[in-house]
Motif scaffolding. Structure first.
Motif, short mmCIF file in Angstrom:
data_model
loop_
_atom_site.label_atom_id
_atom_site.label_comp_id
_atom_site.label_asym_id
_atom_site.label_seq_id
_atom_site.Cartn_x
_atom_site.Cartn_y
_atom_site.Cartn_z
N GLY A 46 0.71 -1.16 -0.07
CA GLY A 46 0.11 -0.08 0.10
C GLY A 46 0.89 1.19 0.06
N LYS A 47 2.08 1.32 -0.06
CA LYS A 47 2.86 2.51 0.23
C LYS A 47 3.00 2.96 -1.53
CE LYS A 47 7.68 3.93 1.24
NZ LYS A 47 8.80 3.27 1.59
N ILE A 48 2.80 4.36 -1.27
CA ILE A 48 2.96 5.01 -2.72
C ILE A 48 4.36 5.14 -2.96
CG2 ILE A 48 2.37 7.08 -3.74
CD1 ILE A 48 0.14 7.55 -1.79
N LEU A 49 4.76 4.52 -4.37
CA LEU A 49 6.07 4.75 -4.69
C LEU A 49 6.48 5.97 -5.46
CD1 LEU A 49 6.84 0.84 -5.35
CD2 LEU A 49 7.39 2.27 -3.30
N ASP A 75 -6.34 9.74 4.09
CA ASP A 75 -7.70 10.03 4.13
C ASP A 75 -8.29 10.46 2.63
OD1 ASP A 75 -10.21 10.06 5.02
OD2 ASP A 75 -10.27 12.23 5.21
N ILE A 76 -7.76 9.32 1.98
CA ILE A 76 -8.33 9.35 0.49
C ILE A 76 -9.11 8.62 0.02
CG2 ILE A 76 -7.21 9.14 -1.87
CD1 ILE A 76 -4.70 10.22 -1.07
N LEU A 77 -8.97 7.10 0.53
CA LEU A 77 -10.26 6.34 0.05
C LEU A 77 -11.37 6.31 1.08
CD1 LEU A 77 -7.88 3.20 -0.51
CD2 LEU A 77 -8.84 4.30 -2.22
N GLU A 78 -12.37 6.03 0.56
CA GLU A 78 -13.81 6.04 1.20
C GLU A 78 -13.62 4.60 2.41
OE1 GLU A 78 -17.94 7.27 -0.67
OE2 GLU A 78 -16.84 5.58 -1.81
N LYS A 79 -14.09 4.85 3.34
CA LYS A 79 -13.90 3.77 4.44
C LYS A 79 -14.79 2.57 3.99
CE LYS A 79 -13.24 7.01 8.46
NZ LYS A 79 -13.74 7.40 9.92
N LYS A 80 -15.80 2.86 3.63
CA LYS A 80 -16.51 1.27 3.15
C LYS A 80 -15.70 0.74 1.92
CE LYS A 80 -19.72 3.95 -0.13
NZ LYS A 80 -20.90 4.16 -0.53
N ILE A 82 -12.23 0.55 1.69
CA ILE A 82 -10.96 -0.04 2.01
C ILE A 82 -11.15 -1.45 2.22
CG2 ILE A 82 -9.29 0.06 4.07
CD1 ILE A 82 -9.81 2.80 4.32
N PRO A 83 -11.86 -2.22 2.97
CA PRO A 83 -12.26 -3.77 3.10
C PRO A 83 -12.01 -4.34 1.50
CG PRO A 83 -13.48 -2.68 4.78
CD PRO A 83 -12.98 -1.63 3.74
N THR A 84 -12.54 -3.85 0.72
CA THR A 84 -12.71 -4.51 -0.69
C THR A 84 -11.49 -4.39 -1.39
OG1 THR A 84 -15.18 -3.76 -0.92
CG2 THR A 84 -13.96 -4.09 -2.98
N LEU A 85 -10.87 -3.16 -1.27
CA LEU A 85 -9.37 -2.96 -1.96
C LEU A 85 -8.40 -3.93 -1.26
CD1 LEU A 85 -9.44 0.96 -2.52
CD2 LEU A 85 -9.46 -1.01 -3.97
N LEU A 86 -8.48 -4.10 0.15
CA LEU A 86 -7.50 -4.95 0.87
C LEU A 86 -7.51 -6.43 0.30
CD1 LEU A 86 -7.45 -3.46 4.45
CD2 LEU A 86 -5.71 -3.34 2.70
N SER A 87 -9.05 -6.76 0.43
CA SER A 87 -9.30 -8.03 0.28
C SER A 87 -8.58 -8.24 -1.59
CB SER A 87 -10.59 -8.37 -0.04
OG SER A 87 -11.06 -9.69 -0.64
N LEU A 88 -8.84 -7.02 -2.34
CA LEU A 88 -8.29 -7.40 -3.62
C LEU A 88 -6.91 -7.49 -3.92
CD1 LEU A 88 -9.12 -6.97 -6.80
CD2 LEU A 88 -8.81 -4.69 -6.50
N ARG A 115 -11.00 14.44 -1.64
CA ARG A 115 -10.06 15.40 -1.88
C ARG A 115 -9.70 15.94 -0.62
NH1 ARG A 115 -13.83 17.23 -6.46
NH2 ARG A 115 -12.78 16.81 -8.35
N LYS A 116 -8.45 16.72 -0.56
CA LYS A 116 -8.03 17.39 0.69
C LYS A 116 -9.03 18.29 1.28
CE LYS A 116 -3.74 19.56 2.18
NZ LYS A 116 -2.53 20.07 2.04
N ASN A 117 -9.92 18.83 0.39
CA ASN A 117 -10.64 19.82 1.13
C ASN A 117 -12.01 19.13 1.51
OD1 ASN A 117 -11.91 19.28 -1.48
ND2 ASN A 117 -11.89 21.34 -2.39
#
Length: 612
Positions: A46-49, A75-80, A82-88, A115-117
């Protein structure tokens, strides 16, 4: 030395390759920074290279703020999500390929990022796996901002939903066909109108549901619409239950390029309207059939007052043929001597109210009650004249008035006789009783106080009876009416009225009132007396004014009070015999009585009596 030389040469080559790689990487990043899409390289943990400058435009972060950070901790990804992406990611590491993507052909998926804002951005992510020596090292993702596209898609979806609801809920039926007349779509409304579900109709030729009588005509019109000739049609459809439904359709061709491939249109159920129309046609035929059977004359003229139609009774009364009447001015036909239309008594005064006139001087003999009203016949504004022969009724009315006047004269004579008998007999008898009682009171002496009191009471009671008899005689036949005239009789009546009722009353004469026929004076006196009686009973007034004027050979009288106004039942003249009697007395000598509310309060009784 000879063995070490190749190593130095290999090391130098490696350094050159590394330098070229760094230059290539720098050049690549420069190129990527110019791309509007967000390009990010993420390690499998998950580290941004690496990431290009598009992160600033799309997410609002600077490159230094996210490089080296774990994408799941930012705080970029929607919380709901994150589990889907981790599983992916775990699935990729285990199987070496990406699953559960939106589009397997492009390995793309849609994400919603923060977004940041704090605002949201929708992106489409195209992801490739980075492998080294057969092992998954990370991912390279290209993220494209599709926020505007998502908004457009949502707007289109909302518009489609509104259109769908509109089509499914309007009372009309929306349909489309191919160029052969096979139905390709029909709205659900068809089930309520014809009883068929849409799926039972789609794929069927429209001619299957047409009534046989309309088949040939509508097939021709279908081809005309395909060719671009647009015209609405009315025809009959057969419902599932076999019932006939009249419909009205408006259609347009559907083009693919310049080639017509079918048509679409709107069907409106006009069965009820058609039934009403056919009923009107039937009624018209009945009306035309019975028009000439009506025994009363009827004449219909146009807006220019030219006769457009008469019935047989009208032609018979004139003893003329129809072609001698139609087209002529109505006032030339009806009256002896040509008149202008504006002078015609039968000219309608209003376009909404029926004008009713009694006419005697028509070309055909008799007295007629003429009803004139404006009517729209066959989309033309016409004036209808209905003549009802009331000659016999008017003669009977005149005879009745004459009889009524005789009855009134008999009543007056009877009142006079009764008043005279009361005065000559009862009044004189009471006077003698008073004198005899007074004589007893003076001659008898030694009476006790109670007896003297009783004798005095008898004398007072006798005096009261004598006054009452005088008042009754005056009301039955005022002696002053014949002796001193109407005005003096009224002033005496008004004086007694004020004493008895407590209501202030006065008589105003606006001209000389003299030499009035006794019959006219009697009628006027009786009507005014009844009006004053109604004031006492109903008006709750404080003041009454009687205005009398002689003008244009007519006696004009107004009885005005400042009371509460006239009740509805008196206004309608249906529940008060007194009011009806007032009107009948006036009509018996050709006069009239009208009753109306006062301008502010109270009631005005207006009496007009002819002096000749």
């Amino acid at each position: 030395m000879r063995m070490l030389m190749p190593k130095r040469k290999d090391s130098k080559k490696k350094r050159n390759a590394d330098n070229r790689s760094r230059v290539w990487a720098t050049d690549c990043m420069t190129i990527l920074d110019g791309i509007t899409d967000l390009v990010v390289c993420i390690a499998k943990d998950g580290k941004i290279l690496s990431i290009n400058k598009a992160v600033e435009k799309i997410l609002g972060y600077k490159k230094g703020e996210v490089l080296g950070e774990n994408v799941f901790k930012l705080d970029i990804l929607e919380k709901k999500a994150i589990p889907t992406l981790l599983s992916l990611l775990r699935g990729v590491e285990k199987r070496g390929r990406i699953k559960r993507v939106v589009d397997p052909k492009t390995n793309s998926m849609e994400l919603t990022l923060n977004r940041k804002n704090g605002s949201m951005v929708h992106v489409e992510a195209n992801t490739k796996i980075i492998k080294r020596n057969g092992k998954v090292e990370g991912f390279l993702s290209v993220l494209r901002d599709i926020t505007d596209r998502k908004k457009l898609q949502e707007a289109i979806k909302e518009s489609e939903e509104k259109f769908r609801q509109l089509v499914e809920n309007i009372d009309d039926i929306i349909y489309s066909t191919d160029k052969n007349g096979v139905l390709t779509y029909i709205s659900p409304r068809v089930e309520k109108v014809l009883g068929y579900r849409p799926e039972e109709i789609i794929g069927q030729p429209y001619t299957k549901f047409l009534a046989n009588e309309d088949l040939q005509c509508i097939e021709g019109k279908f081809q005309k619409v395909i060719e671009g000739v647009l015209e609405p049609s009315e025809y009959r459809l057969i419902s599932k239950s076999g019932k006939i439904h009249w419909v009205k359709t408006s259609s347009r061709p559907i083009y693919k390029g310049k080639e017509p491939i079918g048509l679409y249109g709107v069907l409106t159920d006009i069965t009820k309207e058609r039934e009403i129309y056919e009923g009107v046609i039937r009624e018209k035929k009945v009306w035309e059939a019975t028009f000439d059977l009506i025994t009363d004359p009827i004449m219909i003229s146009d807006k220019n007052r030219r006769v457009v139609r008469v019935n047989s009774a009208f032609a018979r009364r004139l003893n003329k043929k129809f072609n001698e009447i139609i087209g002529r001015n109505c006032y030339e036909i009806l009256f002896k001597g040509k008149k202008k239309c504006e002078e015609c008594l039968l000219h309608p005064r209003s376009s909404v109210v029926t004008n009713i006139t009694i006419v005697e001087n028509l070309v055909f003999p008799g007295i007629y009650l003429v009803s004139t009203y404006v009517a729209e016949i066959e989309n033309q504004k016409t004036v209808v004249h209905y003549f009802r022969d009331i000659t016999q009724e008017k003669m009977a009315e005149r005879m009745l008035r004459g009889l009524n006047w005789k009855i009134i004269n008999v009543q007056e004579e009877e009142r006079k006789r009764i008043a005279q008998e009361l005065h000559d007999e009862l009044s004189q008898t009471l006077t003698m009783l008073k004198l005899e009682t007074s004589w007893l009171q003076t001659k008898l002496t030694g009476l006790d106080a109670e007896t003297r009191k009783r004798l005095h009471s008898i004398i007072q009671t006798t005096d009261g009876l004598i006054d009452k008899v005088k008042n009754i005689c005056f009301r039955l036949r005022p002696s002053t009416l014949e002796e001193v005239g109407l005005i003096n009789a009224l002033e005496k009546t008004v004086e007694d009225f004020t004493v008895v009722s407590g209501i202030k009353c006065q008589v105003l004469t606006r001209s000389e009132i003299e030499n009035i026929d006794s019959q006219i004076a009697t009628v006027a006196y009786r009507i005014i007396s009844e009006a004053l009686t109604n004031v006492v009973r109903h008006a709750f007034a404080r003041e009454v004014v009687i205005s009398i004027e002689r003008k244009n050979e007519k006696l004009r009288i107004e009885v005005i009070d400042n009371g509460i106004g006239i009740p509805d039942d008196l206004m309608r003249f249906t529940k008060c015999l007194g009011v009806y009697g007032m009107m009948e007395r006036a009509r018996s000598i050709g006069g009239e009585v009208t009753i109306r509310p006062g301008p502010i309060c109270g009631t005005i009784v207006k009496i007009i009596l002819p002096l000749k």
